[in-house]
Design a protein around this motif. Structure first.
Motif, mmCIF file in Angstrom:
data_model
loop_
_atom_site.group_PDB
_atom_site.id
_atom_site.type_symbol
_atom_site.label_atom_id
_atom_site.label_comp_id
_atom_site.label_asym_id
_atom_site.label_seq_id
_atom_site.Cartn_x
_atom_site.Cartn_y
_atom_site.Cartn_z
ATOM 1 N N LYS A 73 -0.161 4.539 -0.174
ATOM 2 C CA LYS A 73 -0.845 5.777 0.200
ATOM 3 C C LYS A 73 -0.015 6.520 1.240
ATOM 4 C CE LYS A 73 -4.597 5.003 -2.185
ATOM 5 N NZ LYS A 73 -4.929 5.808 -3.323
ATOM 6 N N ILE A 124 0.871 -1.172 0.000
ATOM 7 C CA ILE A 124 0.000 0.000 0.000
ATOM 8 C C ILE A 124 0.909 1.224 0.000
ATOM 9 C CG2 ILE A 124 -1.701 1.309 1.333
ATOM 10 C CD1 ILE A 124 -2.677 -1.458 2.387
ATOM 11 N N ARG A 128 -7.254 1.167 3.242
ATOM 12 C CA ARG A 128 -6.786 0.130 2.305
ATOM 13 C C ARG A 128 -6.499 -1.187 3.042
ATOM 14 N NH1 ARG A 128 -7.453 -1.197 -1.778
ATOM 15 N NH2 ARG A 128 -5.404 -1.719 -2.537
ATOM 16 N N GLU A 177 -9.788 -2.769 3.514
ATOM 17 C CA GLU A 177 -10.255 -3.322 2.235
ATOM 18 C C GLU A 177 -9.565 -4.644 1.912
ATOM 19 O OE1 GLU A 177 -9.712 -0.456 -0.905
ATOM 20 O OE2 GLU A 177 -10.895 1.056 0.161
ATOM 21 N N LYS A 178 -8.269 -4.727 2.217
ATOM 22 C CA LYS A 178 -7.503 -5.948 1.936
ATOM 23 C C LYS A 178 -7.680 -6.990 3.040
ATOM 24 C CE LYS A 178 -3.850 -4.311 -1.054
ATOM 25 N NZ LYS A 178 -2.501 -4.712 -1.437
#
Length: 154
Positions: free
Chosen positions: A61, A59, A70, A73-74
């Motif tokens: 970001k 990631i 994120r 989400e993962k």
């Protein structure tokens, strides 16, 4: 050896934000008898922990809140972990900003030292809850990425 092992080791060089008995770890400095450094004792651990998880999950970001989203989400973070860490991060940042804003009246340069004796019981309770989240994240990161033999190089 991954970069996560080094980041984990570096994070462990700083004390946990809570004592063994669940109190907020304070540092006595000058006239402040119950000072707590919001940045080095709280925010740094939370930001570093999220950064380590993000790096290991590719990631990129730059924002801690985006990284958390994120990671959720993962499914690296559960919904409960995400909500807990997000709330802790938000509270610590709000306290830091409020302290800096109020600090301008008292001193020319704001610092990150919070005098716990100036907090209300409600604020102390919220802070303890946020620091518990930080401590849980530290333990999670330490369990996943700490390599014991690296501690000999400190």
């Amino acid at each position: 050896m991954s970069v996560s092992h080094y980041l984990t080791r570096d994070d462990q060089l700083f004390e946990s934000p809570k004592t063994l008995f669940g109190k907020i770890r304070t540092h006595r400095s000058g006239s402040c008898k119950k000072c707590f450094n919001l940045k080095t004792s709280g925010l740094v651990h939370l930001i570093n922990g999220i950064r380590i998880l993000a790096v290991n999950n590719r990631i990129k970001k730059p924002s801690t809140l985006e990284r958390m989203a994120r990671l959720k989400e993962k499914q690296v973070l559960s919904t409960t972990e995400y909500n807990t860490y997000r709330s802790a991060f938000t509270l610590l940042m709000k306290m830091k900003i409020a302290h800096h804003f109020l600090g301008k009246k008292e001193a020319p340069l704001p610092d990150n030292c919070i005098d716990l004796s100036r907090l209300t019981n409600s604020q102390k309770k919220e802070l303890l809850h946020a620091l518990e989240a930080v401590k849980v994240l530290q333990k999670k990161i330490n369990k996943q990425y700490n390599v014991v033999w690296m501690n000999f190089f400190n």
